[in-house]
Enzyme design. Sequence first.
Site, PDB file in Angstrom:
ATOM      1  N   HIS A 159       0.800  -1.229   0.000  1.00  0.00           N
ATOM      2  CA  HIS A 159       0.000   0.000   0.000  1.00  0.00           C
ATOM      3  C   HIS A 159       0.834   1.282   0.000  1.00  0.00           C
ATOM      4  O   HIS A 159       0.544   2.232   0.738  1.00  0.00           O
ATOM      5  CB  HIS A 159      -0.961  -0.004   1.188  1.00  0.00           C
ATOM      6  N   HIS A 178      -9.802   1.894   0.497  1.00  0.00           N
ATOM      7  CA  HIS A 178      -9.693   0.760   1.428  1.00  0.00           C
ATOM      8  C   HIS A 178     -10.777   0.763   2.507  1.00  0.00           C
ATOM      9  O   HIS A 178     -10.507   0.473   3.674  1.00  0.00           O
ATOM     10  CB  HIS A 178      -8.306   0.777   2.060  1.00  0.00           C
ATOM     11  N   GLU A 218     -11.533  -3.840  -2.966  1.00  0.00           N
ATOM     12  CA  GLU A 218     -10.596  -2.819  -3.438  1.00  0.00           C
ATOM     13  C   GLU A 218     -10.353  -3.013  -4.938  1.00  0.00           C
ATOM     14  O   GLU A 218      -9.657  -3.938  -5.336  1.00  0.00           O
ATOM     15  CB  GLU A 218      -9.270  -2.950  -2.694  1.00  0.00           C
TER      16      GLU A 218
END
Length: 391
Positions: A147, A221, A356
Amino acid sequence: MNKFNHLKGFMFSSVLVLTLLSCKNETKQDENVTETEPKPAHMIDKKTFGVMPDNSEISVYTLKNDNGIEVSVINYGGIITSLKVPDRNGNVEDIVLGFNNLEDYLKKPPYFGALIGRYGNRIGDAKFTLDGTEYQLAKNDGENSLHGGEKGFDKVFWNIEPITDSENPTLKLTYRSEDMEEGFPGNLDVEVHYILTNDNTLEVDYKATTDKPTVVNLTQHTYFNLSGDFSKTILDQEVSINADGYLPVSKTLIPTGEVRSVEGTPFDFRQSKSIGQDIEDKDQQISFGGGFDHCWVLTGDGMREAATAYDSESGRYMVVKTNEPAIQFYTGNFLDGTLPAKGGGNYEHRTGFCLETQHYPDSPNKPDFPSTELKPGEIYSSKTTFTFSTK
Ligand code: BGC
């Protein structure tokens, strides 16, 4: 000069309530009614959410539509802190995991509600090569990068501009990620729009440009629990995913490169089924993820249905559409009862799920995967919608 330059340095006014569209009065269609009455107001509220350690203020902006749906966003991480949606009896409840205060968001939560970048999901061995140059990233997930690194887009300050002249209440978020920030090449100018429509859709639009070749994979997210009761697990909620294949992973959750058919596996969500139905299956892939934590390769292209989710008790139903090639379905396997829940108590194991939308994980190291490279002069463009109803 690119189209994002004019966004830099945007300054915000103090606390205000913006009434969109409501300034205009609408004349009733019925001939017998002569007086005018105000159109229902699309509102964007702005309030203080908290104060950062450096004393800068973090605001929370709330978009409201005419049907009681409300979404709140803060300029730290572009985080959706709450999303209130009616159940089949009209009871409006918050259906996304998050915290009541900024302090808890600063303590490294698991990306609750955040915008994710520059590269959402994992990059194996935290490095990749682009045009002959190797780029080393932070190893913030074992040996891998997750991420966007130590300080991804989920932990930066986003400029937020409420858009007052559009049909729907909209927030425009902008952020410049500097050249070599978190090890990624190129200044990346990112613009994200959160739009709440009266057909009960939350639209998330992403755009980005760069001044050097780089890689980009942006996503959102949010952890959903459609029951609106965060003390309940999501195991009875039903999900469908519009995918014939998924990406099997190594023990450290890096795709092997194979696209495996979902047929006859726990990963077959082509027909809606409860999240819990196969989550304890003996399939080795399930044990690697501690449940579902995989990327599904979506069928078709362009804007199309990616997934649905349904909670039969409350009746809440969500449809996710995207123009991205894939979707990560993560079932909150790492939630362990240590984080404080908004309504009291703690977030226990599997009390939220994420859908996602994205390109495949580790694409920069997998030439056969759809490319995530962005070159100067190109515009990265991605769109995802979440539509709510009941049944
Ligand atoms: C990943 C999980 C990770 C989680 C962090 C998800 O996107 O797929 O593996 O643990 O993010 O909250």
